[in-house]
Write an enzyme that holds these catalytic residues in place. Structure first.
Site, mmCIF file in Angstrom:
data_model
loop_
_atom_site.group_PDB
_atom_site.id
_atom_site.type_symbol
_atom_site.label_atom_id
_atom_site.label_comp_id
_atom_site.label_asym_id
_atom_site.label_seq_id
_atom_site.Cartn_x
_atom_site.Cartn_y
_atom_site.Cartn_z
ATOM 1 N N GLY A 102 19.881 -64.516 -70.388
ATOM 2 C CA GLY A 102 21.080 -65.185 -70.881
ATOM 3 C C GLY A 102 21.949 -64.189 -71.621
ATOM 4 N N CYS A 152 14.171 -60.895 -69.959
ATOM 5 C CA CYS A 152 15.364 -60.419 -70.646
ATOM 6 C C CYS A 152 15.570 -61.196 -71.968
ATOM 7 C CB CYS A 152 16.573 -60.495 -69.729
ATOM 8 S SG CYS A 152 17.992 -59.507 -70.278
ATOM 9 N N TYR A 153 16.592 -62.040 -72.057
ATOM 10 C CA TYR A 153 16.781 -62.841 -73.272
ATOM 11 C C TYR A 153 15.529 -63.659 -73.564
ATOM 12 C CZ TYR A 153 18.587 -66.422 -76.456
ATOM 13 O OH TYR A 153 18.769 -67.267 -77.524
ATOM 14 N N HIS A 172 14.857 -57.573 -64.810
ATOM 15 C CA HIS A 172 15.015 -58.762 -63.956
ATOM 16 C C HIS A 172 14.255 -58.563 -62.635
ATOM 17 C CE1 HIS A 172 18.079 -60.988 -66.257
ATOM 18 N NE2 HIS A 172 18.457 -59.790 -66.665
ATOM 19 N N GLU A 228 13.715 -60.760 -60.387
ATOM 20 C CA GLU A 228 14.163 -61.704 -59.353
ATOM 21 C C GLU A 228 15.240 -61.161 -58.433
ATOM 22 O OE1 GLU A 228 16.667 -62.616 -63.082
ATOM 23 O OE2 GLU A 228 14.646 -61.937 -62.587
ATOM 24 N N SER A 260 29.107 -85.402 -43.469
ATOM 25 C CA SER A 260 30.287 -84.538 -43.419
ATOM 26 C C SER A 260 30.265 -83.629 -42.201
ATOM 27 C CB SER A 260 30.344 -83.666 -44.680
ATOM 28 O OG SER A 260 29.310 -82.701 -44.663
ATOM 29 N N GLY A 261 29.069 -83.464 -41.607
ATOM 30 C CA GLY A 261 28.938 -82.539 -40.484
ATOM 31 C C GLY A 261 28.461 -81.170 -40.913
ATOM 32 N N GLY A 262 28.412 -80.937 -42.228
ATOM 33 C CA GLY A 262 27.868 -79.683 -42.728
ATOM 34 C C GLY A 262 26.353 -79.674 -42.627
ATOM 35 N N VAL A 263 25.757 -78.539 -42.927
ATOM 36 C CA VAL A 263 24.308 -78.381 -42.791
ATOM 37 C C VAL A 263 23.561 -79.392 -43.660
ATOM 38 C CG1 VAL A 263 22.357 -76.819 -43.119
ATOM 39 C CG2 VAL A 263 24.517 -75.946 -42.232
ATOM 40 N N ASP A 264 23.957 -79.529 -44.911
ATOM 41 C CA ASP A 264 23.215 -80.365 -45.849
ATOM 42 C C ASP A 264 23.222 -81.833 -45.442
ATOM 43 O OD1 ASP A 264 22.940 -77.991 -47.242
ATOM 44 O OD2 ASP A 264 24.646 -78.407 -48.551
ATOM 45 N N SER A 265 24.403 -82.374 -45.186
ATOM 46 C CA SER A 265 24.468 -83.794 -44.840
ATOM 47 C C SER A 265 23.866 -84.049 -43.460
ATOM 48 C CB SER A 265 25.912 -84.304 -44.895
ATOM 49 O OG SER A 265 26.704 -83.737 -43.875
ATOM 50 N N LYS A 279 19.471 -73.808 -50.266
ATOM 51 C CA LYS A 279 20.103 -73.824 -48.940
ATOM 52 C C LYS A 279 19.158 -73.356 -47.833
ATOM 53 C CE LYS A 279 24.008 -74.353 -47.993
ATOM 54 N NZ LYS A 279 24.770 -75.522 -47.497
#
Length: 512
Positions: free
Chosen positions: A56, A83-84, A170, A172, A224-229, A368
């Site tokens: 942070g 870190c923090y 870090h 990650e 919506s036609g996107g990947v998620d929906s 994602k």
């Protein structure tokens, strides 16, 4: 649907917090990001195998700096401070944190103690990303130093008996060599995890759980036609079949020809009940004159729900509304007291009143790339699963300033040209997200020996493994030249094309 093992990520406002959670999941252990001020009672209730404190921007000595309950160290749960997070652990347990004479930032050689369980399998010298102005000058009682750099005498520390560990670097981020191994060692060597988090089990368990939850009740899915929906829709279809009705709301903010493509895929290929609602005029009217991106998102979120309520009444009683919300949406919309990066129309943009008994978000806990894995598990074609990511508010947040039908047409044409040329150059798989933005900037140009004063289109292309961080893509000059030439020659009212060479962070992938 979740794992029997849980690692809690306490969010102290660092830029890589989601990435930490993602790295834990890559090690087949389920992780969850929670606010730093989570109560001890809530932690006990969640019963985590381990806890990670994120980094942070704050200093532990500032009065307003984020602090967790000191009692967390008495729970007997292994903790890793990054870190923090390391500095906070030091501060709360009686050590000393001081301002560094020289700030460390970037890839740095770190000398570590390989005998520590945190560094099992490591050589003595390793390269990790450092990013700090404060440092631990004196470790708390019971701790020992297990790492240092030229400018940071205590770059890592441990209290092996209490299973408390701190690292100033870090692990990650990709710049840290073998950084994921540090996280893996914490999970398996220190927390005793077994690693039962796998996407195949998530998919099967989700279908069973959704079937039990919904039964024979009616479900409406916001498609919506996107990947998620799309993944959410097929997941629900596998669970409840024809009890699912998908409402495809074509608000006019989609990419060129996308409305027809979505209708064809879901109606003909998947045999899903689909209702297409064309409401471009309604959305453009609501968005007229709106410039602020957050306000755009709120308006679009409100209208989405209102339209779905209206359509639901037409088809009779509907008990559940399904949305393709994913984990980054939830986190970026704000966790507890954390900062809101941007509201998402299916999270922060929801109106106060929704006329459904319950909203179901089956992908809410997934990143994602995990959503894509579920899509493949469900048998969704690769070209749909790996299609270009598209924001829920659509082109509304790729048009800077107010939105008009003319601007939408300009952007749709420019964006299509960019995507066509990237695909022709066989760059589509190496660039994770690419699109055009219609800026609100007009500039002087010369076309056909005449002065013009027209719009500037910005091109954005990013390479990323997690969509939490990313670097701008080094598209060959000849490809960019072809895109620019086509746009200014084929798209009316555009006389200038620029390329965005900003990474994430400090920028986001989208412009708004």
């Amino acid at each position: 649907m979740k794992s029997n093992e849980l690692i809690l990520i306490l969010d102290f406002g660092g830029q890589y917090n989601q990435l930490i959670a993602r790295r834990v999941r890559e090690c087949n252990v389920y992780s969850e990001v929670v606010p730093y001020h989570i109560s001890i009672e809530k932690i006990k209730e969640k019963n985590p195998k381990g806890i990670i404190f994120t980094g942070g921007p704050a200093s532990v000595y500032n009065e307003e700096s984020p602090m967790c309950d000191k009692a967390i160290f008495e729970l007997g749960i292994p903790i890793l401070g990054i870190c923090y997070g390391m500095q906070l652990m030091t501060h709360l347990l009686g050590g000393t944190v001081s301002k560094a004479n020289k700030r460390e930032y970037g890839a740095t050689s770190v000398c570590i103690t390989p005998s520590s369980p945190l560094f099992n399998g490591f050589q003595e010298i390793n390269t990790f990303l450092m990013s700090h102005t404060d440092f631990v000058e004196k470790v708390p009682e019971g701790f020992s130093a297990i790492g240092n750099t030229d400018h940071c005498p205590i770059a890592a520390m441990q209290n092996e008996n209490k299973k408390l560990y701190g690292i100033q670097f870090h692990p990650e981020v990709n710049l840290s060599e073998n950084g994921t191994q540090v996280i893996s060692n914490f999970l398996y060597q220190i927390c005793g995890c077994k690693g039962d988090w796998k996407m195949s089990s998530f998919t099967k368990d989700s279908i069973v759980a959704l079937r039990e939850k919904i039964g024979d009740k009616k479900v409406l899915c916001a498609l919506s036609g996107g990947v998620d929906s799309s993944v959410a829709a097929v997941l629900l279809h596998k669970a409840v079949g024809k009890n699912l009705t998908c409402i495809f709301l074509d608000h006019g903010l989609l990419r060129k020809n996308e409305g027809d493509e979505v209708e064809n895929i879901f109606r003909n290929q998947f045999d899903i009940n689909l209702i297409r609602v064309n409401v471009q005029d309604r959305f453009l009217s609501k968005l007229s004159g709106i410039i602020d991106p957050e306000q755009k998102r709120k308006i679009i979120g409100e209208e989405f729900i209102r339209v779905f309520e209206e359509e639901a009444k037409k088809i009779g009683a509907v008990d559940f509304l399904v949305q393709g919300t994913i984990y980054p949406d939830v986190i970026e919309s704000g966790l507890g007291k954390g900062a809101v990066i941007k509201s998402h129309h299916n999270v922060g943009g929801l109106p106060d009143h929704v006329d459904f008994k319950e909203i179901v978000e089956p992908l809410r806990d997934l990143f994602k790339d995990e959503v894509r894995k579920v899509g493949l598990e469900l048998g969704i074609p690769e070209n749909l699963v790996f299609r270009q990511p598209f924001p829920g508010p659509g082109l509304a947040i790729r048009i800077i300033g107010d939105i008009t039908e003319d601007k939408l047409n300009i952007l749709k044409d420019a964006d299509l040209i960019f995507r066509e040329e990237v695909e022709k150059a066989n760059l589509g798989k190496s660039i994770n997200q690419y699109f055009a933005v219609l800026t609100n900037l007009k500039s002087v140009g010369v076309m056909g020996d005449e002065r013009t004063y027209d719009y500037t289109v910005a091109l954005r292309a990013v390479e990323t493994t997690d969509f939490m961080t990313g670097v701008w893509s080094k598209i060959p000059y000849e490809v960019l030249e072809k895109v620019s030439s086509r746009i200014v020659n084929e798209v009316k009212h555009v006389n200038r094309v620029v390329y965005d060479i900003t990474s994430k962070p400090p920028a986001t992938i989208e412009w708004e």
